[in-house]
Design a protein around this motif. Sequence first.
Motif, PDB file in Angstrom:
ATOM      1  N   UNK A   1      29.947  -6.503 -10.286  1.00  0.00           N
ATOM      2  CA  UNK A   1      29.940  -6.223 -11.741  1.00  0.00           C
ATOM      3  C   UNK A   1      29.275  -4.973 -12.028  1.00  0.00           C
ATOM      4  N   UNK A   2      28.546  -4.442 -11.397  1.00  0.00           N
ATOM      5  CA  UNK A   2      27.703  -3.306 -11.650  1.00  0.00           C
ATOM      6  C   UNK A   2      28.663  -1.793 -11.942  1.00  0.00           C
TER       7      UNK A   2
ATOM      8  N   UNK B   1      17.308  -4.253 -27.162  1.00  0.00           N
ATOM      9  CA  UNK B   1      18.151  -3.428 -26.869  1.00  0.00           C
ATOM     10  C   UNK B   1      18.550  -2.798 -25.662  1.00  0.00           C
ATOM     11  N   UNK B   2      17.565  -3.010 -24.687  1.00  0.00           N
ATOM     12  CA  UNK B   2      17.679  -2.862 -23.081  1.00  0.00           C
ATOM     13  C   UNK B   2      18.998  -3.707 -22.757  1.00  0.00           C
TER      14      UNK B   2
ATOM     15  N   UNK C   1      21.654  -5.689 -17.012  1.00  0.00           N
ATOM     16  CA  UNK C   1      21.730  -7.242 -16.990  1.00  0.00           C
ATOM     17  C   UNK C   1      22.179  -7.515 -15.620  1.00  0.00           C
ATOM     18  N   UNK C   2      23.224  -6.993 -15.246  1.00  0.00           N
ATOM     19  CA  UNK C   2      23.698  -7.340 -13.693  1.00  0.00           C
ATOM     20  C   UNK C   2      22.850  -7.051 -12.470  1.00  0.00           C
TER      21      UNK C   2
ATOM     22  N   UNK D   1      20.063   1.472  -9.904  1.00  0.00           N
ATOM     23  CA  UNK D   1      20.742   1.104 -11.010  1.00  0.00           C
ATOM     24  C   UNK D   1      19.966   0.545 -12.160  1.00  0.00           C
ATOM     25  N   UNK D   2      19.006  -0.340 -12.013  1.00  0.00           N
ATOM     26  CA  UNK D   2      18.351  -0.947 -12.958  1.00  0.00           C
ATOM     27  C   UNK D   2      17.613   0.005 -13.847  1.00  0.00           C
ATOM     28  N   UNK D   3      16.919   1.182 -13.266  1.00  0.00           N
ATOM     29  CA  UNK D   3      16.151   2.093 -14.027  1.00  0.00           C
ATOM     30  C   UNK D   3      16.826   3.142 -14.362  1.00  0.00           C
TER      31      UNK D   3
END
Length: 458
Positions: free
Chosen positions: A443-444, A250-251, A258-259, A373-375
């Motif tokens: 794309x972020x 689900x992440x 993803x990006x 961004x990732x977290x």
Amino acid sequence: MLALACAAQFMVVLDISVVNVALPSIQRALGTDEAGLQWVVNAYALAFAGFLLLGGRLADLFGRKRIFGIGLVVFSGASLVGGLASSASLVIVARAVQGLGAAVLAPATLTVLTATFAEGTARTRALATWTAVGIAGGTAGNLVGGVLTEYLTWRSILLINVPIGAAVIFLAARFLGEDDGRGQGRHLDVAGATLATAGLTLLTYGIAQARTHGWGGSVTIVALAAGAVAVVLFVVVEARFARAPLIPLRLFRSRALIAGNMALLLAGGCLNPMWFFLTLYMQKSLRYSPLQTGLGFLPHTLVAIVVGVRVTPWLMRHVEGRLVIVAGALIAAVGFWWQSRITADSGYLLGILGPAIVFSVGSGLLNTPITTTVTSGIDAADAGAASGLMNTTKQFGGALGLAVLVTVAGSDLDTPDALAADYGRAFLVIAGLLVAVAAVALTLPVTRDGERRRALND
């Protein structure tokens, strides 16, 4: 909490880089070529990358304090064994176990921060400090490694972790708060961890073998095919069979995750191998001593810390995070293009310092916004899994990038001019990869602190 997390992160990152300056001394003492020497680096990186997913989940399930302490004990014990080892194979095994300890420890440090600081300016500042400490550990490792190798022995670069680890263990036991963990029961996805580690190791090994056997060689093809199969099986296990998957699928509904991880994979393949090639260039082509090499890396640290701590958080409050990443990646690409033009006659100013200032500004700009961004937007119960995935991506990118770049740069010539040309090719490839990082960053989603929640909803 911030001080403890940063101290442990410093220790983990220090050991990634502390061996760099000592690599030529290890090569002479243990009698290995550069293709074999990379495994002193990659044994740590691959074990770190492969078990980070499991390590991240451990913190969620069993509690940050317990897992933090276990990681420190394993890491410090393996450092002791490696420092006393009498063969190359034992050093590599000890480095792999160190990587295992680091895989348990590193996600716990980030989980402590994400559980302590709410999203927004406070977390951005904490992550900026955590990132800067990691950068400091990376280059402090080069200086510490140079001093220890010059005046003691390469063994001391591993043994130094023992007293540091003991001090952090004491402080964690005293100050880190108890927590029982949370999540889906106390189930561990051992099959997933094994498949992830096997897949990443086999893929990297296959690429490394291309230098000796060629891309069409049977060893290369079998290793790459087996690695790809293991990765596919890992995805199947995570989706269908794991009771508490290392990476809840689900992440991957998050475009930022993803990006962001794709950008981290490419960035890790650039910034981590850089130390390997710069170290060999300084000592083999420029004939620097280990201490001179360690001192030569100081500008990389100072510039990256100033930019990462002072400039980047300010920019992230006023500019979209993805644009900061794009700018950082392109600036770093220019620096590595400059670095690719080295020769055996390049002096320190044009051969090391000039490029270092440019690409260190770039790396200082892109690290924190990628991490943020990732977290961002991750539920607290999945914070460890997201942290583990992020660190896995970065470390696997570094191991994979080093294997690719050693293959690209490798030759049988050992003159200073030939070596400088080989390393120049590696730096040119790094510049190209950083341009790809900039393209992925576009794309972020928007990650300006004041607009974060609206961006996550979008």
